[in-house]
Design a protein around this motif. Structure first.
Motif: not given
Ligand SMILES: NC(=O)C1=CN([C@@H]2O[C@H](COP(=O)(O)OP(=O)(O)OC[C@H]3O[C@@H](n4cnc5c(N)ncnc54)[C@H](OP(=O)(O)O)[C@@H]3O)[C@@H](O)[C@H]2O)C=CC1
Ligand SMILES: Nc1nc(=O)c2c([nH]1)NC[C@@H]1CN(c3ccc(C(=O)N[C@@H](CCC(=O)O)C(=O)O)cc3)C=[N+]21
Length: 503
Positions: A80-82, A206-217, A219-227, A345-348
Motif C-alpha cells: 500500500g505504501k508504494q 444504486r444508480g447514484r453517485e456520491p460526491l466523495f467516497i470515504p477514503c479508507t474503503p 483505498g482498500c478497493v483501489e488496492l484490490l483492483i490494482r492487485y 498510506p492509501m487512506t491518505i
C-alpha cells in the motif's frame, strides 16, 4: 495453477490439524488484557475510550505449532505504501498543472481536538502528504476540553473560505462532543472524508453517485483492483460496521458486485463466517483478532485496523499492529496487506485525491454557461461530470461530451469524467437499472462495474491505457497479470475494466 494447488493442500491439512483449536468463544480471539471484557460488552462505545497506547502482546496466541509448521506458503504482500506514493506523486503533478494554468491549488482544512497520540500521528502524516503534493493545508487544533461551538465555528470558517476545498474533522472526538452535530455543520461539497449522510446515502443507493467516497474503503478497493483481485461475484466479509470503515467498505464492495457479509461485535462464531470469504476486510481495532484459522485458503486479506502499541525498541517508542495476526494469516491467504504499509498510506492518498477532485469541482460553477475565461475553459470538461452528478439535464453538455472537444488540451481528459459523461446507453441486461436519467453511473475516479461506453471514449481509454502501461513498467499492473494468470486484455474482454484513479 500449481500455486493454487499448493495453497489448497496446505489448507486441508491445516484445518484438520486445527479443528479442535478453533475457538467458538470470541473472547479467546480477542486479546487478553484487562480491557477485553469491556470490549466484548460494548465494543463500539469502549473504542472511543481507548487509551493512546496499548500494552499488549504483539504476537498471536496459542496457534498450534503443527499448523505453523505445515504452512510453507507465504502470501504475496500488497504494498500500500508504494501504491500510495505513486498516487500522491500523480496528485502532485495535477496540482502543479492546475497551479500553472489558473494559479490556484487545492486546500485542505483539518480540525484536531485533543491530545490523542495516534490522531496526532495520522494528522502529521496527512500534513506531510499534502506538502508533498503541493496541497495547501491548515490545521486548527483544540484542547480536549473545548466546546462544541468552538469546533463548529472552525468548521464554518473553512466552509466559507474558498481556498479550502476539503475539510476533515479528525475522529474520534472527545466524548463530551457530539460527533453527529459537529459533522452536520460540514459543507457537503467539502466533505472529502465522505462521511456526510448524503455521500453515504448516495454510495448505498444504486444508480447514484456520491460526491466523495470515504477514503479508507476507497483505498482498500483501489488496492484490490490494482492487485488484480476480482471483486464481482466474490464473497466478501467485512468485520466491523463503523461509519468510517466497515459500513462504507461494505457498501463500496456491493457497488463492485461482491456478495457482502458483515461481522460485528455481536456476531456469533465470526470465524465460521470469515472462513467463507474470498475477500476478508477487517476494520475493528482489536489487535490480532483475525487468526490464521479465520482465513479461507487463498483468500485476500485486507487489514484496516491500526493499533499503536508501546515498543521501546522503535524510534518513536511505539509501533502499529493490525486486526490480523499477520504471521498466521499470511500462511493461508494468497494476498495480504501489512500494518503498517498497507491501508493506512492509501487512506491518505485517497484523501489527497478527494481534495483534488473537490477543488476541481469547485471551479466548475458556471455549469451550462459558455466557456468564457481561463478557469472555465480549463474546467469546462469537468463541469459535464458535475451536471451528470447532480443528474440535471444539459443536452449541450452531452453533445460536448460525446465529441470530446473541450478535453483536448486539458489535464482533465485524463480524469475519469469521461465515464460519467458516457451518453445514455442502456446497461446490457439490466433494464431495471436504467432510470430515465440514463444508465447506472460508474464510481468517479475509481473502478466501476463494467458499463458500455461510447466508441469514441473507448478509443481514448485504450490509448491512454497503453501509454500508461508503458510508463508504469514494473508497476502493479504486472501483478494484475500475475495474480489471476490472465492478461489485462482477457479481463477487459470479460468486462472487468480497470479504471485507475488517474486513468
Ligand atoms: N488504516 C486506516 O487508514 C484506518 C484505520 N482505522 C483503524 O480501523 C480500526 C477500526 O476503526 P473504526 O471503524 O473507526 O472503529 P470503531 O470502534 O468505530 O468500530 C469498530 C467496529 O468493530 C466492531 N467490533 C469491535 N469488536 C469486535 C469483535 N470482537 N468482533 C467483531 N467486530 C468487532 C464494532 O462492532 P459493533 O458495531 O457491533 O460495536 C464496530 O463496528 C481501528 O483500529 C482504527 O484505528 C480506521 C480508519 C482508517
Ligand atoms: N475524519 C477522519 N478520517 C480518517 O480517515 C481517520 C480519522 N478521522 N480518524 C482515525 C482514522 C485512522 N486513519 C489512519 C490514517 C493513516 C494511517 C497511516 O498513515 N498509517 C501508516 C503508519 C502511520 C505511522 O505510524 O506513521 C501505515 O499504516 O503504514 C493510519 C490510520 C484515518 N482515520
Amino acid at each position: 495453477m500449481a500455486f493454487k494447488n499448493k495453497v489448497q493442500s496446505i489448507v486441508v491439512s491445516g484445518w484438520r490439524n486445527n479443528t479442535l483449536l478453533v475457538s467458538s468463544s470470541r473472547s479467546i480471539n480477542t486479546f487478553a488484557t484487562g480491557f477485553d471484557n469491556r470490549i466484548l460488552k460494548s465494543p463500539s462505545l469502549v473504542s472511543l475510550d481507548f487509551p493512546d497506547v496499548w500494552n499488549c502482546s504483539s504476537t498471536c496466541y496459542s496457534e498450534p505449532s503443527s499448523y505453523k509448521l505445515a504452512s510453507e506458503h507465504i502470501a504475496r504482500v500488497i504494498d500500500g505504501k508504494q501504491i500510495a506514493e505513486k498516487i500522491i506523486s500523480k496528485v502532485a503533478i495535477e496540482v502543479t498543472r492546475m497551479k500553472k494554468a489558473i494559479g490556484e491549488v487545492p486546500g485542505l482544512g483539518v480540525i484536531l481536538v485533543g491530545e490523542k497520540k495516534d490522531s496526532q500521528i495520522y494528522v502529521r502524516n496527512k500534513i506531510k502528504a499534502c506538502e508533498e503534493a503541493g496541497i495547501k493545508f491548515k490545521l486548527t487544533k483544540f484542547s480536549d476540553n473545548c466546546t462544541e461551538d468552538e469546533v463548529c465555528e472552525a468548521i464554518m470558517r473553512f466552509n466559507v473560505d474558498p481556498s479550502f476545498h476539503g475539510i476533515l474533522v479528525q475522529l474520534p472526538l472527545p466524548q463530551h462532543l457530539n460527533e453527529e452535530k459537529i459533522l452536520d455543520v460540514l459543507k457537503l461539497e467539502k466533505d472529502v472524508d465522505g462521511f456526510h449522510p448524503m455521500n453515504m446515502g448516495n454510495l448505498a443507493m444504486r444508480g447514484r453517485e456520491p460526491l466523495f467516497i470515504p477514503c479508507t474503503p476507497k483505498g482498500c478497493v483501489e488496492l484490490l483492483i490494482r492487485y488484480g483481485v476480482e471483486i464481482m461475484g466474490k464473497k466478501a466479509v467485512v468485520i466491523g460496521r463503523s461509519n468510517i470503515v466497515g459500513l462504507p467498505t461494505s457498501l463500496l464492495l456491493q457497488r463492485h458486485h461482491a456478495t457482502v457479509t458483515i461481522v460485528t461485535a455481536l456476531t456469533s462464531k465470526p470465524e465460521e463466517i470469515t472462513r467463507e470469504a474470498d475477500i476478508l476486510i477487517s476494520g475493528v481495532g482489536v489487535p490480532n483478532m483475525v487468526r490464521g484459522s479465520w482465513v479461507k485458503p487463498g483468500a485476500v486479506v485486507v487489514d484496516v485496523g491500526t493499533y499503536p502499541i508501546e515498543d521501546t525498541s522503535c524510534a518513536l517508542g511505539y509501533r502499529l499492529i493490525g486486526d490480523v495476526c499477520y504471521e498466521e494469516a499470511s500462511r493461508v491467504a494468497s494476498l495480504i496487506t501489512p500494518v503498517p504499509g498497507g491501508v493506512g498510506p492509501m487512506t491518505i492518498a485517497m484523501l489527497l485525491y478527494n481534495t483534488l477532485e473537490s477543488a476541481t469541482l469547485s471551479w466548475t460553477t458556471a455549469a451550462c454557461s459558455p466557456v468564457s475565461d481561463q478557469k472555465h475553459k480549463w474546467y469546462s470538461c469537468r463541469s459535464w461530470g458535475q451536471r451528470h452528478k447532480h443528474q440535471t439535464v444539459c443536452s449541450e453538455a452531452d453533445s460536448l461530451c460525446q465529441n470530446n472537444t473541450a478535453c483536448s488540451n486539458t489535464w482533465m481528459d485524463r480524469l475519469p469524467s469521461h465515464n460519467i459523461c458516457t451518453p445514455s446507453i442502456p446497461e446490457t441486461g439490466r433494464a431495471s437499472s436504467v432510470a430515465h436519467r440514463g444508465p447506472v453511473q460508474p464510481l468517479r475516479g475509481i473502478h466501476s462495474a463494467p458499463l458500455p461506453q461510447a466508441p469514441v471514449l473507448e478509443a481514448v481509454t485504450h490509448e491512454k491505457k497503453e501509454e500508461e502501461e508503458e510508463e508504469d513498467e514494473g508497476d502493479v499492473i504486472k501483478g494484475f497479470h500475475d495474480n489471476n494468470h490472465r492478461t489485462q486484455r482477457e479481463v477487459e474482454e470479460r468486462g472487468d475494466k480497470r479504471h485507475d484513479v488517474f486513468e
